[in-house]
Design an enzyme around this catalytic site. Structure first.
Site, PDB file in Angstrom:
ATOM      1  N   HIS A  69     161.879  69.202 -68.375  1.00 19.59           N
ATOM      2  CA  HIS A  69     160.836  70.228 -68.445  1.00 19.59           C
ATOM      3  C   HIS A  69     160.741  70.998 -67.124  1.00 19.59           C
ATOM      4  CE1 HIS A  69     156.508  71.292 -67.712  1.00 19.59           C
ATOM      5  NE2 HIS A  69     156.703  71.937 -68.853  1.00 19.59           N
ATOM      6  N   GLU A  72     163.494  73.441 -66.947  1.00 23.11           N
ATOM      7  CA  GLU A  72     163.174  74.599 -67.792  1.00 23.11           C
ATOM      8  C   GLU A  72     162.370  75.638 -66.990  1.00 23.11           C
ATOM      9  OE1 GLU A  72     159.520  75.865 -69.990  1.00 23.11           O
ATOM     10  OE2 GLU A  72     160.087  73.948 -70.910  1.00 23.11           O
ATOM     11  N   HIS A  73     161.345  75.164 -66.282  1.00 26.10           N
ATOM     12  CA  HIS A  73     160.544  76.088 -65.466  1.00 26.10           C
ATOM     13  C   HIS A  73     161.421  76.759 -64.401  1.00 26.10           C
ATOM     14  CE1 HIS A  73     156.037  75.310 -66.038  1.00 26.10           C
ATOM     15  NE2 HIS A  73     156.632  74.729 -67.066  1.00 26.10           N
ATOM     16  N   GLU A 144     149.636  71.976 -65.352  1.00 22.08           N
ATOM     17  CA  GLU A 144     150.000  71.845 -66.773  1.00 22.08           C
ATOM     18  C   GLU A 144     149.739  70.407 -67.234  1.00 22.08           C
ATOM     19  OE1 GLU A 144     154.020  73.068 -67.641  1.00 22.08           O
ATOM     20  OE2 GLU A 144     153.723  72.892 -69.804  1.00 22.08           O
TER      21      GLU A 144
END
Lengths: 429, 426
Positions: A69, A72-73, A144
């Site tokens: 993840h 991905e960022h 997040e």
């Protein structure tokens, strides 16, 4: 050009396919008359792939939780720091998601599709990760994670996974924890990138009122070709015991009423392709018969005030794990749990009637057809199914082939008391 | 494809809106009932669809209704209760698979007749709603209202609106108030129902393929007894700060939720409204916006931060999820960014990007059967006769001066912050 075309007369849809020399697989479904276009560029790499042999190395590596993840960022970085600008100027809306199994980069547009497609391929294939921008991201992702920590639905779900699984990384939060992401560094990110973002491990799916020839031309021109060839990525999964980890996890947090997730851990794993998807469909039909708002069980408990309309059940399964979840909100989750256990102890023949089966199957057919109205539905499901070796265009045929006897067989093996867990979030005192 | 809706008056205050298209694999039929958003009737309005969904004269239980829907290829029945500005809207919708995909073109009438039965022929006991259904749904509604807190982001937005507009009808929560429930029983609810059927403006929407026979059928569905139709007043628009307050909720949460409520004073009928839309998008619309770049990317203070215009009420809310201690820092950045925009410190590129983004999402409506009906419905609510193409052109015509002017109307009214003092004091 060796383009393959699959056609479904029943769906009135066509699927075009070509495997590029780089190993990248490109798929396209034309949607005449649609205003929007949608492209999704995805790698077969998700949060569960956290132990693997990095490309060019021999020994397995365990990476920090949440790294897929995080990566991905980070792919949204570029030397001139204006990737979002470029998409925005084209009028395209770019986004990405990471789940247990995939990382996907996508955009939707109404104009300038091909330029946007080229941009999508280029940014995913040209990472620009620096120590500085890694530090910045840690703050954003921490927020997040905090946001999810305040979400009772998310917490009750992950507690349920933790209760079911002993070792399997599906129990780990996709974004990791505020602590685990501190261990992420540039070297690790590039190891993950180089291993899993090889074109052989990726697929591009495009849908809209577009031309496949033009799509291929853009792909050919934009993609990078200087990749090390990999035959197969070695992913290492711990041996997951058939037994559940723990029967019950309860937690208190800021929420209005108790919510629960009851999980049935699947032990018939190791399937791919049609067999896997069929198991998925069959299990979901059973869950619908037993727990949907047309079931006697649902209506009894609703009338008694034990459940509300948030109650329901669904199955999800991949090659290395699978589970049925029965979820809802209730004043007395443990009472609901007891009632479900009592229900599943009854013989299949008295619970699952052929009439119910036919009706639920009809419903599944209709829901799938209506789903095909949405290009995002098609794109996201296409990728998900594809990485399990199944083509979305064959979905309806498979669904229609399911027979009553299939569900009786599956029922007796999956819904037992040994593989069941319960997760509850209670409101604060 | 140019979208067109044909609007036919089929009764006293009843309109049938037809959008012909064969693009989708389904058809959609919706009934919208319009009510004023008032403290007196909000809870009854919210309760009503829940009770109607429980049983009809023909299908007496939820189980029978659900089975009927499933037999019909999983026809999707949904009811919704929303506020649109200071209007309260009750919606009943069915979506069904297009007959040609399943080799049966007649079954759609079965589904229509079920919808009709749910709206117009409820299950009655001694001339009123069934008591147990009303009691159970009162309990369910109570729990739904309580569950507002579970989605912290939308709760924070709602709370800001509540505080900011506390003397206006817009502050009313569309699912009603728990305190009202005790006074509502099957008789009271039933007479309210009769009133709604007789006096509400009704908009019926059908999107999909159709022929004369189907149109006749839909007209027939709405043949009902009517009385004087209510008129619903337009929202009050307030410019300048009204309440000027700072509101804290102390809750046991991990993340702080900040909401800044601004008055714009620009009604949607005003030419400047489009400038406001573009301005708000430049400020906090997408990943290219000022807030995303400064609050998130530059300072890494937040994962989400954005700004939204509430069309009918002419207010703008900015919201973000942050660490508790970054409260002031974030407010300062938001204020700075708005000031910069008021001074005209944004580029033609910024304008161009936001226009494209707004146009693209507006145009995307054409690909969703549900959004098509919602779009035309909102055009009716705002008395807007422009076609979709004209709406897009108007966005294109917005100038930099329009945006500066629109942004200059912004007045900060209310600051809302959800925090956790236990963590803050550690």
């Amino acid at each position: 050009m060796d383009i393959k075309i699959y056609e479904s007369e029943q769906l009135k849809e066509k699927l075009y396919y070509k495997k590029m020399e780089s190993g990248l697989k490109v798929f396209f479904i034309p949607k005449e008359g649609y205003t929007k276009q949608y492209a999704i560029f995805a790698t077969d790499y998700g949060s569960i792939d956290n132990v693997f042999v990095p490309i060019g190395e021999k020994a397995p590596l365990e990476v920090p939780e949440g790294i897929a993840h995080f990566l991905e960022h980070k792919l949204f970085e570029s030397p001139d720091n204006n990737l979002f600008d470029k998409f925005s100027k084209l009028g395209a809306n770019v986004n990405a998601y990471t789940n247990f199994n995939q990382t996907a980069y996508l955009f939707s547009s109404t104009k300038n599709f091909y330029e946007s497609l080229s941009l999508l391929i280029e940014f995913v294939q040209n990472p620009y990760i620096t120590d500085e921008n890694i530090d910045k991201e840690k703050g954003i992702i921490a927020q997040e994670i905090n946001m999810y920590m305040d979400n009772p639905g998310w917490r009750v779900y992950f507690n349920c996974l933790k209760a079911m699984y002993n070792e399997h990384p599906v129990k780990i939060d996709i974004a990791g924890t505020v602590d685990s992401i501190q261990k992420i560094n540039k070297e690790l990110l590039y190891k993950c990138y180089n291993t899993f973002y090889n074109p052989t491990n990726m697929a591009l799916f495009v849908i809209g009122d577009l031309s496949f020839e033009e799509i291929l031309r853009v792909v050919e021109k934009s993609q990078k070709n200087n990749y090390d060839k990999v035959e197969e990525i070695k992913r290492i999964f711990p041996v997951e015991d058939k037994k559940i980890n723990t029967k019950l996890i309860e937690e208190n947090m800021m929420t209005s009423a108790p919510i629960f997730y009851m999980g049935f851990k699947d032990w018939e794993n190791g399937l791919r392709g049609e067999k896997l998807i069929k198991k998925d469909l069959v299990t979901n039909i059973i869950l619908e018969i037993l727990f949907s708002s047309s079931s006697a069980f649902y209506n009894d408990l609703y009338e008694e005030g034990l459940i509300n309309s948030s109650f329901g059940g669904f199955y999800t399964g991949k090659e290395s794990y699978g589970h049925s979840l029965v979820v809802g909100e209730s004043k007395e989750p443990k009472k609901v749990y007891e009632r479900i256990l009592r229900l599943i102890n009854e013989p299949a023949e008295t619970l699952l009637w052929e009439d119910d089966f036919n009706r639920i199957k009809n419903k599944a057919i209709g829901e799938f057809l209506m789903g095909l109205n949405s290009i995002e539905f098609i794109g996201n499901n296409f990728i998900d199914l594809y990485f399990s070796d199944f083509l979305l265009i064959d979905y309806l045929t498979l669904l229609e082939s399911i027979e009553y006897k299939d569900i009786l067989e599956r029922y007796n093996r999956h819904f037992t008391e040994e593989n069941v867990v319960l997760s509850i979030i209670n409101p604060l005192e | 494809m140019n979208l067109k809706s044909e609007r036919i008056n089929i009764g006293n205050g009843i309109h049938l809106n037809l959008v012909k298209t064969d693009k989708f694999k389904s058809n959609l039929l919706s009934f919208y009932f319009l009510r004023p958003l008032t403290k007196e009737e909000v809870t009854k309005n919210a309760l009503l669809p829940l009770v109607l969904k429980r049983g009809t004269d023909e299908y007496k239980t939820n189980l029978e209704i659900q089975r009927k829907l499933e037999e019909n290829y999983g026809a999707d029945l949904s009811v919704a209760i929303n506020k649109r500005g200071e209007r309260h809207v009750l919606r009943f919708t069915v979506e069904t698979v297009n007959g040609e995909y399943i080799g049966n073109k007649e079954y759609i009438y079965d589904v229509f007749s079920l919808l009709k039965s749910i709206i117009f022929n409820p299950l009655l006991e001694d001339g009123y709603f069934k008591k147990s259904y009303v009691d159970q749904e009162k309990e369910n509604l109570k729990r739904r209202i309580e569950s507002r807190i579970n989605d912290k982001r939308s709760y924070a937005l709602d709370r800001c609106i509540e505080e900011m507009c506390k003397n206006e009808r817009f502050s009313i929560y569309p699912l009603g108030n728990i305190e009202d429930l005790a006074s509502i029983d099957k008789n009271i609810l039933y007479s309210h129902y009769k009133d709604i059927i007789k006096t509400s403006p009704i908009e019926i929407f059908y999107v999909g393929d159709y022929d004369d026979k189907m149109v006749d059928y839909m007209k027939e569905m709405a043949v009902i007894e009517r009385e004087d139709i209510i008129t619903i007043p337009r929202e009050q628009i307030i410019s300048g700060a009204k309440t000027k307050n700072m509101v804290y909720d102390d809750l046991d949460v991990n993340q702080g939720k900040l909401v800044l409520g601004y008055r714009t004073g620009i009604p949607y009928e005003d030419k400047l409204y489009n400038g406001l839309l573009v301005g708000s998008d430049i400020l906090g619309g997408g990943p290219n916006s000022k807030l995303f770049k400064n609050v998130r990317e530059k300072e890494s203070l937040a994962y989400y931060v954005s700004s939204t215009i509430f069309k009918y009420k002419s207010i703008m809310l900015v919201d973000g999820g942050i660490e508790f201690e970054n409260f002031e820092k974030t407010i300062d950045i938001v204020k700075d960014q708005i000031e910069e925009m008021q001074k005209g410190n944004f580029t033609m590129d910024d304008i161009d990007i936001s226009k494209k983004s707004i146009k693209s999402s507006t145009e995307s409506i054409k690909d969703s059967i549900f959004l098509i009906s919602e779009y035309f419905f909102s055009q009716i609510l705002s008395n807007d006769n422009r076609s979709l193409e004209e709406v897009l052109e108007d966005i294109d015509r917005v100038s930099k001066q329009d945006i500066i002017e629109a942004m200059s109307t912004l007045t900060l009214d209310t600051i809302y912050f959800m925090r956790n003092t236990k963590v803050l004091n550690k």
